[in-house]
Design an enzyme around this catalytic site. Structure first.
Site, PDB file in Angstrom:
ATOM      1  N   ASP A  46      -6.080 -11.273   1.881  1.00 51.20           N
ATOM      2  CA  ASP A  46      -6.196  -9.823   2.029  1.00 51.20           C
ATOM      3  C   ASP A  46      -6.928  -9.460   3.320  1.00 51.20           C
ATOM      4  O   ASP A  46      -6.623  -8.441   3.938  1.00 51.20           O
ATOM      5  CB  ASP A  46      -6.896  -9.214   0.803  1.00 51.20           C
ATOM      6  CG  ASP A  46      -6.505  -7.752   0.616  1.00 51.20           C
ATOM      7  OD1 ASP A  46      -5.304  -7.439   0.758  1.00 51.20           O
ATOM      8  OD2 ASP A  46      -7.397  -6.934   0.341  1.00 51.20           O
ATOM      9  N   CYS A 137       0.522   0.790  -0.477  1.00 52.46           N
ATOM     10  CA  CYS A 137      -0.737   0.056  -0.338  1.00 52.46           C
ATOM     11  C   CYS A 137      -1.902   0.908  -0.805  1.00 52.46           C
ATOM     12  O   CYS A 137      -2.742   0.467  -1.592  1.00 52.46           O
ATOM     13  CB  CYS A 137      -0.917  -0.382   1.113  1.00 52.46           C
ATOM     14  SG  CYS A 137      -2.572  -0.997   1.484  1.00 52.46           S
ATOM     15  N   TYR A 141      -3.152   0.668  -5.183  1.00 48.76           N
ATOM     16  CA  TYR A 141      -4.529   0.175  -5.359  1.00 48.76           C
ATOM     17  C   TYR A 141      -5.415   1.220  -6.021  1.00 48.76           C
ATOM     18  O   TYR A 141      -6.306   0.880  -6.800  1.00 48.76           O
ATOM     19  CB  TYR A 141      -5.136  -0.283  -4.023  1.00 48.76           C
ATOM     20  CG  TYR A 141      -4.908  -1.756  -3.791  1.00 48.76           C
ATOM     21  CD1 TYR A 141      -3.624  -2.284  -3.867  1.00 48.76           C
ATOM     22  CD2 TYR A 141      -5.957  -2.623  -3.527  1.00 48.76           C
ATOM     23  CE1 TYR A 141      -3.397  -3.637  -3.673  1.00 48.76           C
ATOM     24  CE2 TYR A 141      -5.736  -3.982  -3.329  1.00 48.76           C
ATOM     25  CZ  TYR A 141      -4.459  -4.473  -3.406  1.00 48.76           C
ATOM     26  OH  TYR A 141      -4.239  -5.813  -3.229  1.00 48.76           O
ATOM     27  N   TYR A 165     -11.933   0.161  -5.252  1.00 49.95           N
ATOM     28  CA  TYR A 165     -10.643   0.838  -5.322  1.00 49.95           C
ATOM     29  C   TYR A 165     -10.562   1.856  -6.448  1.00 49.95           C
ATOM     30  O   TYR A 165      -9.742   2.772  -6.398  1.00 49.95           O
ATOM     31  CB  TYR A 165      -9.517  -0.201  -5.412  1.00 49.95           C
ATOM     32  CG  TYR A 165      -9.393  -0.974  -4.120  1.00 49.95           C
ATOM     33  CD1 TYR A 165      -8.935  -0.339  -2.970  1.00 49.95           C
ATOM     34  CD2 TYR A 165      -9.780  -2.305  -4.024  1.00 49.95           C
ATOM     35  CE1 TYR A 165      -8.856  -1.014  -1.769  1.00 49.95           C
ATOM     36  CE2 TYR A 165      -9.698  -2.994  -2.830  1.00 49.95           C
ATOM     37  CZ  TYR A 165      -9.229  -2.347  -1.702  1.00 49.95           C
ATOM     38  OH  TYR A 165      -9.150  -3.013  -0.514  1.00 49.95           O
ATOM     39  N   GLU A 207       3.728  -5.272  -3.030  1.00 44.35           N
ATOM     40  CA  GLU A 207       2.408  -5.214  -3.663  1.00 44.35           C
ATOM     41  C   GLU A 207       2.363  -6.123  -4.895  1.00 44.35           C
ATOM     42  O   GLU A 207       1.399  -6.849  -5.094  1.00 44.35           O
ATOM     43  CB  GLU A 207       2.032  -3.772  -4.032  1.00 44.35           C
ATOM     44  CG  GLU A 207       1.641  -2.921  -2.826  1.00 44.35           C
ATOM     45  CD  GLU A 207       0.337  -3.380  -2.186  1.00 44.35           C
ATOM     46  OE1 GLU A 207      -0.523  -3.962  -2.880  1.00 44.35           O
ATOM     47  OE2 GLU A 207       0.160  -3.174  -0.971  1.00 44.35           O
TER      48      GLU A 207
HETATM   49  C1  HMH Z   1      -2.162  -6.159  -0.232  1.00 44.88           C
HETATM   50  C2  HMH Z   1      -3.045  -4.977  -0.260  1.00 44.88           C
HETATM   51  N1  HMH Z   1      -2.522  -3.786  -0.600  1.00 44.88           N
HETATM   52  C3  HMH Z   1      -3.306  -2.692  -0.630  1.00 44.88           C
HETATM   53  C4  HMH Z   1      -4.648  -2.763  -0.304  1.00 44.88           C
HETATM   54  C5  HMH Z   1      -5.507  -1.523  -0.346  1.00 44.88           C
HETATM   55  O1  HMH Z   1      -6.123  -1.294   0.862  1.00 44.88           O
HETATM   56  C6  HMH Z   1      -5.160  -4.024   0.045  1.00 44.88           C
HETATM   57  N2  HMH Z   1      -6.467  -4.183   0.370  1.00 44.88           N
HETATM   58  N3  HMH Z   1      -4.333  -5.106   0.056  1.00 44.88           N
END
Ligand code: HMH
Length: 222
Positions: A46, A137, A141, A165, A207
């Site tokens: 990430d 994204c 989240y 989040y 995702e």
């Molecule tokens: C893969 C992914 N999607 C969304 C977010 C949200 O910022 C993240 N950190 N990573």
């Protein structure tokens, strides 16, 4: 009043969102069964992802038609870089990953595919397509974060990740981007509308795949 563009878009991925909530990575965060190695692998990937995501947001910012949208996406690009640094400085250390290991990490196949698709779309497509491709994204989240916050977790590190989040402030950030998409949707041609919907669905699929990648600690076959 007619249903908003964004709420119809969200409904169009309800199958993907349900699959995400049922994924063992996500259920494992709340019941504590997620293996630490899977979480550490995900966090490292990430950090790499967020760097490319920041580039994508900066590209969307550079094409924004209004000063307020340009400012919003540019500040989110800066925040994504700050989030990447935060992962590197705190969470990775807590998970026992050294700076050297983190510096050596390469993006796994799903990560590279996702970020390549994001960057190709924001660079080659219209502004509306760019907003549509970056939105899952943020949005997924935020929804997942709220759900996980409700369910809780026995692991303090997982709880801290969830808190980021699931936070109301994050929800407000996401709401502004959704509002921008609703504004932009008013002027779309039928073809452009179809493209936005396709990009939104594609990155929503990525995702789900990103969590699967973390869970399986996906590697290159060769
Ligand atoms: C893969 C992914 N999607 C969304 C977010 C949200 O910022 C993240 N950190 N990573």
């Amino acid at each position: 009043m007619a249903e908003s563009y964004s709420s119809r878009l969200w409904e169009s991925i309800s199958d993907i969102y349900s699959a995400i909530l049922a994924h063992p990575f996500i259920t494992g965060l709340t019941d504590g069964t997620l293996p630490e190695q899977s979480f550490a692998f995900y966090v490292m990937q990430d950090a790499l992802y967020l760097r490319e995501y920041a580039r994508a947001l900066a590209a969307v910012a550079s094409r924004a038609p209004t000063a307020s949208a340009m400012r919003m996406f540019a500040s989110h690009a800066a925040e994504a870089i700050a989030a990447e640094l935060e992962l590197h400085t705190t969470l990775l250390g807590e998970l026992g990953i050294s700076k050297e290991d983190a510096a050596r990490a390469e993006p796994a196949p799903t990560n590279l595919a996702y970020t390549s698709y994001l960057l190709a779309t924001v660079r080659g497509g219209s502004y509306a397509e760019g907003v549509g491709v970056v939105l899952p994204c943020y949005w997924i989240y935020s929804e997942v974060g709220k759900e996980l916050l409700r369910l809780g977790s026995p692991d303090a590190r997982y709880r801290r990740w969830i808190a980021t989040y699931g936070a109301e402030e994050y929800g407000q950030v996401v709401a502004e981007v959704i509002a921008e998409l609703d504004r932009v949707s008013l002027g779309l041609s039928a073809e452009e509308n179809a493209s936005v919907r396709r990009h939104f669905r594609t990155t929503s699929r990525y995702e789900w795949m990103f969590w699967q990648m973390g869970y399986a600690q996906e590697s290159w076959p060769l």
